[in-house]
Each structure stands twice: as structure tokens, then as C-alpha cells.
Design an enzyme around this catalytic site. Structure first.
Site, PDB file in Angstrom:
ATOM      1  CE1 TYR A 130      -4.484   1.077   0.474  1.00 38.08           C
ATOM      2  CE2 TYR A 130      -3.306   2.953   1.369  1.00 38.08           C
ATOM      3  CZ  TYR A 130      -4.466   2.394   0.864  1.00 38.08           C
ATOM      4  OH  TYR A 130      -5.608   3.158   0.755  1.00 38.08           O
TER       5      TYR A 130
ATOM      6  CE1 TYR B  83      -5.240   5.796  -1.418  1.00 38.69           C
ATOM      7  CE2 TYR B  83      -6.601   7.751  -1.519  1.00 38.69           C
ATOM      8  CZ  TYR B  83      -5.966   6.779  -0.779  1.00 38.69           C
ATOM      9  OH  TYR B  83      -6.053   6.797   0.583  1.00 38.69           O
TER      10      TYR B  83
END
Lengths: 392, 225
Positions: free
Chosen positions: A295, A345
């Protein structure tokens, strides 16, 4: 405690909208498109879905999405807390529901206009003070101007640099590696636009030590994943990405993005908790992972994640990165879709979809001989992780 | 459960400098620190009266209270005042590039008025606001002798009581008005051991919210060890 659903479930379908900066559509429209695409990818009629899981900050309630998909009945529906930290948590909860027999087919989704509607990166600057605990916690930080996700992460980054000698160039190398993969991914916002370390160092400060090119994008778009049991997945049309394990973690003295009061703030103990559960329940180790989705909302927190999962020792991620191990052909190519810095995102779900493609062998930046893929979720919040494996 | 009254002393555990986005009511770039109090508690706060480049993990800090509204104040921190060095530094202990610790000088009206009078400077602009304003100033401001004295005191607090000033050169810039803070900083810029004397040169600066108030150099004779 041992997770008992290891290898019992699989991701059978993935679907997404185009990733844009100004979709001109409602998030609901995009959620429906992504969910339908995931069902179509799996070869499953949407009416068969009877479970839905999403995560906080989602503005499309599952009953609304279900109605638009033509789903008649839902026997499992849940909302996992902590935004991007729940990216793999939705899969964990889907596994729990499937393994418990509470659902047969579960859709996990995220849809938003995070760039053209509500800009996520602006943080809590316009959030009114209140007496409820979620608001009260901000009264320790907002009066001093620490109001954005970038600023919350930057505080960890400075301390990490101080203790381990990492530099902003090490953060930049994460960004450069992501953008190199994005450059060859037609779905990525930054397709054909790689950057150099010099570009990174010349990009403007957002919250020092974070520069613009350390921060992920804000995206309009949606991603959905269809999860079912490994048995049912065999009857669908794609090669299943078996969920070796999926786990959540919140650690001692956990705060939302600002766990600044622990003895040490250079590790990510909640991610370490996920790592221990994943490795223990799957029987796998770092040596068994060929590629990973780490991440990357902000580059500095990629480093301690590599350490928590044992790809390198504590404080040694900078050396691992300097050796080029995150890049194409490296020991652990990371974020082969371009990551959230390069592709989009979508709070981690687009990364999990990339993990599925790596298992199927259909990624645009395919890594050779992939047996197991690690994916992690948002860091500094209560978080989650998962490992996808080839079907046995 | 109980509570302890904090001393207000702490050290900088981590820090950031916010540039973007700019939120109303803050000045940017904005120094934000994670301060570890000497009682062991950490808190997020602002680090005032120093440049972003002067923030260093571990630096000593002291609390002050920023009045933001009539009935609200926030605990914020600035570099801690350095204690006077009781031992004089030896020439060999000093290297070119050594940095002097930061030292804040809170500019209260009392400091500005009393130091002007104490240095026998009865010019009205140093003690009478009405007259200072009439003469085109925003407020009373610190006189030159005091700026010079504070500079010398800052350097001798670092070097110790037996350091001998060979010279002190200062240049003045932004005025020192009341209710501001001037933070002294400096570094060793040269060393010379000849003509029978061992001399170090220190370059220094006193910066307030408007810019550098005083910049200068001092030469100090120090004993060889």
C-alpha cells in the site's frame, strides 16, 4: 487463535471502471459498472450474489448498489472500518461470511469521485469539532495544523529517517519504481509518463519530508472483486486466485493515522500483526512471495511494511530498495500496476485486482512464475493484508 | 489516575513542515513537532521561533502559551534557552562548522523599555509608544546597545566566562518590536592560532518574525587546553 479459512476461498472476478480525474458520472454509476464487470469477468449472473462488503468512506450503500444490480436478497452485508486500511479487510470479512455459510458469492467494492467531488487529500481541515470520540481525537492535532493524511504520515517519516538513516531519495525510489510500472500499464493515469529520481527530488514540498511525488493520486473510479468459496470458484470461468489467507490488525495504543505515543513509531505493529496471522495460517513465508502490492498512499510507509513482512531486517528497507529489489526483475517487484502513485488510488482494491492478474498470468507487467502474491492495505490506520495463491 | 504539572521542558521527537494545502489561520511554511515532555508524554504542537532548517530531532524545547482567542490558548514550543556555560571552552574543543545552540529572546515591552533605560538611552522611541508611532514606527523598538549586548551575552553563554572578545561586529535589520521573539543562532566560521593568540570567529544571527534583526561576527580568544 488460528484463521480457519486459509485456502478455502478465492477471488473469482475483477471489474473496474476507467480511472479518471473527472468522471462526469456519479459514484453509484461507477460502482454498478465495476460490480457488473466483476460478475461478467467471473461468468456469474449478478442475481446469484448474496453478500456485499465495502468499507468506511464508501458513499454507495450496499442495498442501493444491490438494487441497481438486480440482486434479490442479501444474506451478508457489512462495512469494514478505517477506509483504505480495510482494503484487504473486506476480503477477510468476505471469507469469514463464505466459510461460515452466510453467503455464496460476495461482491467487495469501492467507488468514488475522490478527485472531482470530495478531495480526499484535504483531510479534516473543514471537519467541525465535536464531543464524540472520533472528533475529539482531532483536537489533539488539528489546532496545530496537522490536518491532512500527508502531514500525519510525514511525522512517522522524519522519525524513521532519524533512526535508520533513510533519506527522501529512498522514498523517491519507491515512487520511481511505481511510475516505471505505470508507464507500461495502459489503465494507469500515468501511462507512458515515468519519472526519474531527479524529478522526485525537484517536486514541490507538500509536508516535508514528503514531496508531491511521494503522495498518491486522487482518483475518480470504481473497483469490484467477486469472492466465493474455492470450490464454487472452480465452476466459474477464470482461474481462481485462491485466498491463502486474509487478516486484519489493530495494535496496542492504536490511533487513526497518528499512533505517535508508542515507545517506537518507526514500525507498523498493526501490520506486523497481520503478517504473523497471514504467515501462520497460510504456512507461507516471505521467501514464498514472488511479487507484492504494498500500500503506497505515501511512499515512506512502504519501507516499514517491507520490514514487518520480513523481506528485510528492521531499518534495512532503504538498502533493499537501493538494491533495486522493488523494480522490474528485482527480488520483489512491487505494485506492478503502477500502484496508487501511478495507476489509481481506489483505496487499495485496484492493487488487489492486480494481485489477481498476477496469479492468472494476465498482468501487463507480468512477473514470471508467480505462486503467491502479497497485498497490504492502508497503513497508520488499523489495517489488513492478504496472500493470493495459485489454485492447488 | 492522577496528574502531574509539567515543567514545560521537552525535546523534539519528530517534526514536519507543512506547505500544502494552506489552511486559514496558519502561517506557512508551518513547523509542526511531536514533542516528548521530560515527564515522558508526547504531544503534537507547533515549534515556533525557529526556521524549518533549524528543526532537529532531539533539540531541547520549552513551552509557551499562544493566545489564539480571548479565552483560548495553545501550548506551543520554541527552542529552549541555553544555560550559561560555567566552564570556558578551550580552543581545541572548538571546530569550524560547530553550531551554537539556538536561544530565543522573548521581546516583551518590559525588556525593550528596561534595557534602553539601563543602557542610558532615553530616546522616546524605545519607551513611549505614542511618540514612536508619531515618528513613523509601528511601536517602540529595541535599541542598538541592547541588540549588541544580547549578541555578546549569547556568544559568551556558549563560550564561557573566560573567553575574551577581540571584536564584535553587528548589522541591524528588521526592528525588534514588542510581543515578538528573536531567536539567536550561530556557528564557528574560522579558527586562527597565530601571533601568540588562539582566536575563533563566530558568525551569528538574531531572527524575529519579520526577518533577521541582527547579523554579525565575533572573534574570541580562547585558552589552549
Amino acid at each position: 487463535m488460528t484463521l480457519n479459512y486459509a485456502y478455502k476461498c478465492a477471488i473469482a472476478g475483477i471489474g473496474a471502471t476507467p480511472f479518471t480525474k473527472d468522471s462526469g458520472r456519479t459514484p453509484m454509476d461507477q460502482a454498478v459498472e465495476a460490480c457488473l464487470a466483476a460478475c461478467e469477468d467471473a461468468g456469474l449472473a449478478p442475481e446469484k450474489v448474496n453478500g456485499m462488503v465495502t468499507y468506511s468512506a464508501e458513499q454507495n450503500p450496499e442495498i442501493e448498489v444491490a438494487r441497481n444490480l438486480g440482486i434479490q436478497e442479501l444474506t451478508h452485508f457489512s462495512m469494514v472500518h478505517h477506509g483504505g486500511g480495510a482494503a484487504c479487510g473486506v476480503i477477510a470479512v468476505a471469507c469469514q461470511a463464505l466459510y461460515a455459510g452466510a453467503a455464496d458469492y460476495v461482491l467487495c467494492y469501492r467507488a468514488f469521485n475522490e478527485r472531482s467531488w470530495h478531495r480526499f487529500g484535504t483531510g479534516v481541515q473543514d471537519r467541525p469539532a465535536g464531543a464524540e470520540a472520533a472528533e475529539v481525537s482531532f483536537s489533539w492535532t488539528s489546532p496545530f495544523g496537522l490536518v491532512t493524511p500527508a502531514s500525519w504520515v510525514a511525522m512517522f517519516a522524519t522519525r524513521y529517517m532519524h533512526e535508520y538513516g533513510a533519506t527522501t531519495e529512498d522514498f523517491g525510489r519507491v515512487s520511481v519504481a511505481d511510475r516505471a510500472f505505470a508507464a507500461t500499464n495502459p489503465r494507469a493515469h500515468f501511462y507512458q509518463r515515468p519519472i526519474t529520481l531527479e524529478d522526485h527530488q525537484n517536486s514541490r514540498w507538500i509536508v516535508a519530508p514528503l514531496r508531491l511525488l511521494d503522495c498518491c493520486q486522487e482518483t475518480d473510479g470504481a473497483q469490484a472483486l467477486l469472492v466465493t468459496t474455492a470450490e464454487r470458484a472452480k465452476d466459474l470461468q477464470q482461474r481462481p486466485a485462491v485466498i491463502a489467507s486474509a487478516a486484519q490488525g489493530a495494535a496496542e495504543d492504536q490511533h487513526m493515522m497518528r499512533s505517535y505515543y508508542r515507545d517506537s513509531i518507526t514500525g507498523i505493529p498493526e501490520m506486523g500483526l497481520c503478517a504473523r496471522q497471514l504467515y501462520q495460517s497460510s504456512g507461507l513465508t516471505a521467501d514464498d512471495i514472488q511479487t507484492a502490492i504494498i500500500y503506497d498512499h505515501f511512499t515512506p510507509l512502504v519501507l516499514p511494511q517491507l520490514e514487518e513482512f520480513g523481506f528485510c531486517g528492521r531499518g534495512e528497507a532503504k538498502d533493499f530498495i537501493r538494491a533495486g529489489h522493488l523494480e522490474r526483475g528485482g527480488r520483489l517487484p512491487v505494485n506492478t500496476n503502477g500502484g496508487q502513485l501511478g495507476e489509481a488510488y481506489i483505496h487499495g482494491l485496484n492493487g488487489i485486482a492486480e494481485g489477481v492478474r498476477q496469479i492468472r498470468g494476465t498482468a501487463v507487467n507480468q512477473v514470471e512464475n508467480v505462486e503467491n502474491v502479497l497485498a497490504t492495505a492502508g497503513t497508520a490506520v488499523p489495517t489488513s493484508g492478504l496472500i493470493l495463491s495459485q489454485p492447488r | 489516575m492522577g496528574y502531574a504539572v509539567a515543567s514545560g521542558r521537552g525535546t523534539l521527537y519528530s517534526h514536519v513542515v507543512a506547505h500544502h494545502p494552506r489552511v486559514p489561520s496558519f502561517d506557512y511554511p508551518l513547523n509542526i513537532g511531536l514533542v516528548e515532555l521530560e515527564e515522558g508524554v508526547r504531544l503534537v504542537t507547533n515549534i515556533t521561533d525557529c526556521d524549518a532548517a533549524q528543526l532537529k530531532v532531539g533539540m531541547p524545547l520549552e513551552a509557551w502559551h499562544l493566545q489564539t482567542h480571548e479565552d483560548v490558548s495553545l501550548p506551543v514550543f520554541r527552542p529552549a534557552r541555553i544555560p550559561r556555560n560555567p566552564e570556558t571552552l578551550a580552543f581545541d574543543q572548538v571546530s569550524v562548522g560547530d553550531e551554537l545552540p539556538l536561544c530565543p529572546v522573548p521581546l516583551t515591552p518590559t525588556l525593550i523599555v528596561s534595557t534602553a533605560i539601563a543602557s542610558r538611552d532615553y530616546q522616546d522611541v524605545h519607551h513611549d509608544r505614542d511618540m514612536a508611532v508619531k515618528k513613523g514606527s509601528e511601536d517602540i523598538f529595541m535599541n542598538i546597545l541592547t541588540s549588541s549586548g544580547i549578541s555578546a551575552r549569547y556568544i559568551s553563554d556558549w563560550a564561557g566566562p573566560d573567553a575574551v572578545f577581540k571584536n564584535l561586529k553587528i548589522r541591524l535589520g528588521a526592528p525588534n518590536y514588542p510581543d515578538d521573539c528573536m531567536t539567536m543562532s550561530g556557528s564557528v566560521t574560522a579558527k586562527q592560532d597565530s601571533r601568540g593568540e588562539a582566536v575563533v570567529q563566530v558568525s551569528f544571527r538574531g531572527q524575529n518574525s519579520r526577518g533577521p534583526h541582527v547579523t554579525g561576527t565575533a572573534e574570541l580568544a580562547l585558552a589552549r587546553r
